[in-house]
Design a protein around this motif. Structure first.
Motif, mmCIF file in Angstrom:
data_model
loop_
_atom_site.group_PDB
_atom_site.id
_atom_site.type_symbol
_atom_site.label_atom_id
_atom_site.label_comp_id
_atom_site.label_asym_id
_atom_site.label_seq_id
_atom_site.Cartn_x
_atom_site.Cartn_y
_atom_site.Cartn_z
ATOM 1 N N VAL A 92 37.832 31.953 43.548
ATOM 2 C CA VAL A 92 37.996 33.329 43.084
ATOM 3 C C VAL A 92 39.014 33.287 41.950
ATOM 4 C CG1 VAL A 92 38.698 35.671 43.659
ATOM 5 C CG2 VAL A 92 37.465 34.279 45.346
ATOM 6 N N TYR A 93 38.645 33.858 40.826
ATOM 7 C CA TYR A 93 39.503 33.859 39.647
ATOM 8 C C TYR A 93 40.156 35.230 39.510
ATOM 9 C CZ TYR A 93 37.872 29.308 38.147
ATOM 10 O OH TYR A 93 37.612 27.946 38.074
ATOM 11 N N TYR A 94 41.463 35.213 39.345
ATOM 12 C CA TYR A 94 42.247 36.435 39.248
ATOM 13 C C TYR A 94 42.892 36.548 37.869
ATOM 14 C CZ TYR A 94 42.023 36.424 44.358
ATOM 15 O OH TYR A 94 41.590 36.430 45.659
ATOM 16 N N CYS A 95 42.866 37.745 37.344
ATOM 17 C CA CYS A 95 43.552 38.064 36.106
ATOM 18 C C CYS A 95 44.955 38.547 36.455
ATOM 19 C CB CYS A 95 42.772 39.152 35.377
ATOM 20 S SG CYS A 95 43.545 39.779 33.894
ATOM 21 N N ALA A 96 45.900 38.230 35.579
ATOM 22 C CA ALA A 96 47.281 38.647 35.805
ATOM 23 C C ALA A 96 47.907 39.079 34.488
ATOM 24 C CB ALA A 96 48.084 37.510 36.428
ATOM 25 N N ALA A 97 48.882 39.981 34.588
ATOM 26 C CA ALA A 97 49.581 40.469 33.399
ATOM 27 C C ALA A 97 51.036 40.741 33.737
ATOM 28 C CB ALA A 97 48.908 41.739 32.872
ATOM 29 N N ASP A 98 51.870 40.672 32.703
ATOM 30 C CA ASP A 98 53.306 40.865 32.925
ATOM 31 C C ASP A 98 53.980 41.242 31.610
ATOM 32 O OD1 ASP A 98 55.295 39.976 35.363
ATOM 33 O OD2 ASP A 98 56.263 39.774 33.399
ATOM 34 N N PRO A 99 55.024 42.042 31.659
ATOM 35 C CA PRO A 99 55.724 42.395 30.425
ATOM 36 C C PRO A 99 56.612 41.280 29.872
ATOM 37 C CG PRO A 99 56.751 43.460 32.302
ATOM 38 C CD PRO A 99 55.484 42.838 32.793
ATOM 39 N N ARG A 100 56.871 40.246 30.644
ATOM 40 C CA ARG A 100 57.664 39.119 30.163
ATOM 41 C C ARG A 100 56.803 38.090 29.454
ATOM 42 N NH1 ARG A 100 60.036 37.733 35.922
ATOM 43 N NH2 ARG A 100 57.830 38.180 36.330
ATOM 44 N N GLN A 101 57.445 37.236 28.660
ATOM 45 C CA GLN A 101 56.704 36.299 27.832
ATOM 46 C C GLN A 101 56.139 35.146 28.650
ATOM 47 O OE1 GLN A 101 58.912 34.618 24.552
ATOM 48 N NE2 GLN A 101 57.055 34.282 23.366
ATOM 49 N N ARG A 102 56.881 34.604 29.568
ATOM 50 C CA ARG A 102 56.443 33.468 30.373
ATOM 51 C C ARG A 102 56.810 33.705 31.834
ATOM 52 N NH1 ARG A 102 57.624 31.337 25.408
ATOM 53 N NH2 ARG A 102 56.023 29.978 24.516
ATOM 54 N N PRO A 103 56.140 34.654 32.466
ATOM 55 C CA PRO A 103 56.528 35.030 33.830
ATOM 56 C C PRO A 103 56.356 33.940 34.864
ATOM 57 C CG PRO A 103 54.440 36.038 33.217
ATOM 58 C CD PRO A 103 55.021 35.438 31.963
ATOM 59 N N TRP A 104 55.506 32.955 34.573
ATOM 60 C CA TRP A 104 55.309 31.883 35.544
ATOM 61 C C TRP A 104 56.569 31.048 35.715
ATOM 62 C CZ3 TRP A 104 52.734 32.452 30.959
ATOM 63 C CH2 TRP A 104 53.048 31.546 29.937
ATOM 64 N N MET A 105 57.495 31.180 34.779
ATOM 65 C CA MET A 105 58.759 30.468 34.880
ATOM 66 C C MET A 105 59.804 31.281 35.641
ATOM 67 S SD MET A 105 58.976 28.908 31.033
ATOM 68 C CE MET A 105 60.476 28.004 31.385
ATOM 69 N N TRP A 106 59.476 32.551 35.918
ATOM 70 C CA TRP A 106 60.473 33.453 36.491
ATOM 71 C C TRP A 106 59.933 34.208 37.684
ATOM 72 C CZ3 TRP A 106 64.651 31.770 34.306
ATOM 73 C CH2 TRP A 106 64.607 31.308 32.985
ATOM 74 N N GLY A 107 59.178 33.547 38.521
ATOM 75 C CA GLY A 107 58.726 34.169 39.760
ATOM 76 C C GLY A 107 57.306 34.652 39.763
ATOM 77 N N GLY A 108 56.627 34.605 38.615
ATOM 78 C CA GLY A 108 55.212 34.949 38.598
ATOM 79 C C GLY A 108 54.903 36.276 37.947
ATOM 80 N N PHE A 109 53.615 36.502 37.803
ATOM 81 C CA PHE A 109 53.118 37.724 37.182
ATOM 82 C C PHE A 109 53.293 38.938 38.102
ATOM 83 C CE2 PHE A 109 50.773 36.513 33.309
ATOM 84 C CZ PHE A 109 50.815 35.140 33.412
ATOM 85 N N GLY A 110 53.464 40.096 37.474
ATOM 86 C CA GLY A 110 53.711 41.297 38.253
ATOM 87 C C GLY A 110 52.478 42.098 38.612
ATOM 88 N N SER A 111 51.414 41.995 37.817
ATOM 89 C CA SER A 111 50.202 42.780 38.055
ATOM 90 C C SER A 111 49.005 41.856 38.190
ATOM 91 C CB SER A 111 49.959 43.765 36.908
ATOM 92 O OG SER A 111 51.032 44.666 36.783
ATOM 93 N N TRP A 112 48.110 42.225 39.120
ATOM 94 C CA TRP A 112 46.977 41.371 39.441
ATOM 95 C C TRP A 112 45.695 42.183 39.529
ATOM 96 C CZ3 TRP A 112 47.467 36.116 39.982
ATOM 97 C CH2 TRP A 112 48.783 35.623 40.040
ATOM 98 N N GLY A 113 44.603 41.527 39.153
ATOM 99 C CA GLY A 113 43.295 42.107 39.374
ATOM 100 C C GLY A 113 42.785 41.777 40.765
ATOM 101 N N GLN A 114 41.576 42.259 41.059
ATOM 102 C CA GLN A 114 40.996 42.063 42.384
ATOM 103 C C GLN A 114 40.298 40.723 42.530
ATOM 104 O OE1 GLN A 114 41.285 44.253 45.092
ATOM 105 N NE2 GLN A 114 42.858 44.996 43.685
ATOM 106 N N GLY A 115 39.993 40.079 41.435
ATOM 107 C CA GLY A 115 39.365 38.764 41.483
ATOM 108 C C GLY A 115 37.862 38.818 41.256
ATOM 109 N N THR A 116 37.349 37.733 40.721
ATOM 110 C CA THR A 116 35.908 37.588 40.525
ATOM 111 C C THR A 116 35.510 36.180 40.955
ATOM 112 O OG1 THR A 116 34.101 37.822 38.921
ATOM 113 C CG2 THR A 116 36.147 36.867 38.095
ATOM 114 N N GLN A 117 34.408 36.089 41.675
ATOM 115 C CA GLN A 117 33.977 34.805 42.229
ATOM 116 C C GLN A 117 33.257 33.973 41.175
ATOM 117 O OE1 GLN A 117 34.327 33.492 45.526
ATOM 118 N NE2 GLN A 117 33.534 31.633 44.553
ATOM 119 N N VAL A 118 33.650 32.725 41.086
ATOM 120 C CA VAL A 118 32.952 31.744 40.263
ATOM 121 C C VAL A 118 32.488 30.621 41.184
ATOM 122 C CG1 VAL A 118 33.183 30.003 38.451
ATOM 123 C CG2 VAL A 118 34.216 32.264 38.150
ATOM 124 N N THR A 119 31.192 30.368 41.179
ATOM 125 C CA THR A 119 30.625 29.318 42.020
ATOM 126 C C THR A 119 29.856 28.349 41.136
ATOM 127 O OG1 THR A 119 30.411 30.839 43.886
ATOM 128 C CG2 THR A 119 29.163 28.787 43.991
#
Length: 122
Positions: A92-119
């Protein structure tokens, strides 16, 4: 508050391609980084690719050379072009967004989608 809606998942044979899209909407939000994560059954969620508002990208080693992340800032949309797909890309692939430039370095993204299945079938 930002809402993220993914599209473009589905079933594809190994070696094939898919393009995922994620559109952000809402009011009063600011987005810098956008990204794609995935979670396969029984595994932890992992970052696949991320892109800053200025276009700097970051990829997981497992997808380098096969996947390309891009974005349209005017449309608040991020894309993931996936080529040479392998069965191990199934997740399942999820989209993420954040107001920071590199949120993965600071605890992760703040907003998430519901996901879409890729098989990916072998």
């Amino acid at each position: 508050q930002v809402q993220l809606v993914e599209s473009g998942g589905g079933l594809v044979q190994a070696g094939g391609s898919l393009r995922l899209s994620c559109a952000a909407s809402g009011s009063g939000f600011s987005i810098n980084a956008m990204g794609w994560y995935r979670q396969a059954p029984g595994k932890q969620r992992e970052m696949v690719a991320a892109i800053t508002r200025g276009g700097s990208t970051n990829y997981a080693d497992s997808v380098k050379g096969r996947f390309t992340i891009s974005r349209d800032n005017d449309k608040n949309t991020v894309y993931l072009q996936m080529n040479s797909l392998k069965p191990e890309d199934t997740a399942v692939y999820y989209c993420a967004a954040d107001p920071r430039q590199r949120p993965w370095m600071w605890g992760g993204f703040g907003s998430w989608g519901q996901g879409t299945q890729v098989t990916v079938s072998s």
